[in-house]
Design an enzyme around this catalytic site. Sequence first.
Site, PDB file in Angstrom:
ATOM      1  N   CYS A  86      39.066  40.389  37.982  1.00 11.22           N
ATOM      2  CA  CYS A  86      39.391  41.497  38.879  1.00 11.22           C
ATOM      3  C   CYS A  86      40.798  42.016  38.595  1.00 11.22           C
ATOM      4  O   CYS A  86      41.034  42.610  37.550  1.00 11.22           O
ATOM      5  CB  CYS A  86      39.188  41.078  40.336  1.00 11.22           C
ATOM      6  SG  CYS A  86      39.032  42.471  41.475  1.00 11.22           S
ATOM      7  N   HIS A 203      33.703  38.234  40.665  1.00 11.11           N
ATOM      8  CA  HIS A 203      34.448  37.012  40.999  1.00 11.11           C
ATOM      9  C   HIS A 203      33.553  35.771  40.905  1.00 11.11           C
ATOM     10  O   HIS A 203      32.971  35.341  41.908  1.00 11.11           O
ATOM     11  CB  HIS A 203      34.982  37.104  42.432  1.00 11.11           C
ATOM     12  CG  HIS A 203      36.138  38.020  42.608  1.00 11.11           C
ATOM     13  ND1 HIS A 203      37.446  37.608  42.493  1.00 11.11           N
ATOM     14  CD2 HIS A 203      36.188  39.348  42.908  1.00 11.11           C
ATOM     15  CE1 HIS A 203      38.262  38.627  42.723  1.00 11.11           C
ATOM     16  NE2 HIS A 203      37.523  39.696  42.961  1.00 11.11           N
ATOM     17  N   GLU A 205      34.452  32.746  40.712  1.00  6.17           N
ATOM     18  CA  GLU A 205      35.040  31.648  41.501  1.00  6.17           C
ATOM     19  C   GLU A 205      34.600  31.696  42.958  1.00  6.17           C
ATOM     20  O   GLU A 205      34.721  30.698  43.682  1.00  6.17           O
ATOM     21  CB  GLU A 205      36.574  31.682  41.408  1.00  6.17           C
ATOM     22  CG  GLU A 205      37.284  32.708  42.256  1.00  6.17           C
ATOM     23  CD  GLU A 205      37.249  34.130  41.712  1.00  6.17           C
ATOM     24  OE1 GLU A 205      37.927  35.004  42.278  1.00  6.17           O
ATOM     25  OE2 GLU A 205      36.541  34.371  40.709  1.00  6.17           O
TER      26      GLU A 205
END
Length: 230
Positions: A86, A203, A205
């Site tokens: 990002c 994302h 994660e």
Amino acid sequence: MKVGVVVFPGSNCDQDLIYVFDKILGQEVVPLWHKDHDLQNVDFIALPGGFSFGDYLRSGAIARFSPIMQEVIAFANKGGYVMGICNGFQILTEAGLLPGGLLHNTNRKFICKNVYLKAQTQNSLVTSAIAPNQVLNIPIAHGEGNFYAHADELKRLNDHDQVLFRYCDASGNITEEANPNGSIENIAGVCNAGRNVFGMMPHPERAADAILGNQDGLPLFESILKMVNA
């Protein structure tokens, strides 16, 4: 593997990355403050999402000049592995470590939702463990995620297998309707020509822990471990 997670003023996904590498994957992780010059002998550098320096001027444009980035650029130019997610992706394009750039979403709005994407190559550190037709459900959260590259640059990306991910629908079809932000050719992530610097807007994660009910991002991190530790 020793992972360094760069922390800028305005980073807000640094702890997410630290958690995944440390608690989920069991790796040594160190935070790297943006004013530092010491990379602490890391094997892999991650630039997290967030709003570095408030995204003033242009996303990533100020963070690109942080002292730590001198070291990140030198590390990458020597073949070191660097990944930006990002805002981290935006910073890497601003630093010239990745091709293209990130523009405002075509709807001019901040978009925060889960999207579908699939890997476009297995010839990269971050995608080698992801099956070619595997559809991943991964969150996005950005206002400037519209990837753009001029025609010659786009041709090079495609010709040299540098497109990592494309947005798709739940069935894996890459369509205009599945593109959340207007990115050219539905591109969600790319790597450099040397295949050691990686960037993506989604994302992973945020989709790597069973407690969240979504582990679609985990194969990406497992791919990193498999190749770095090989």
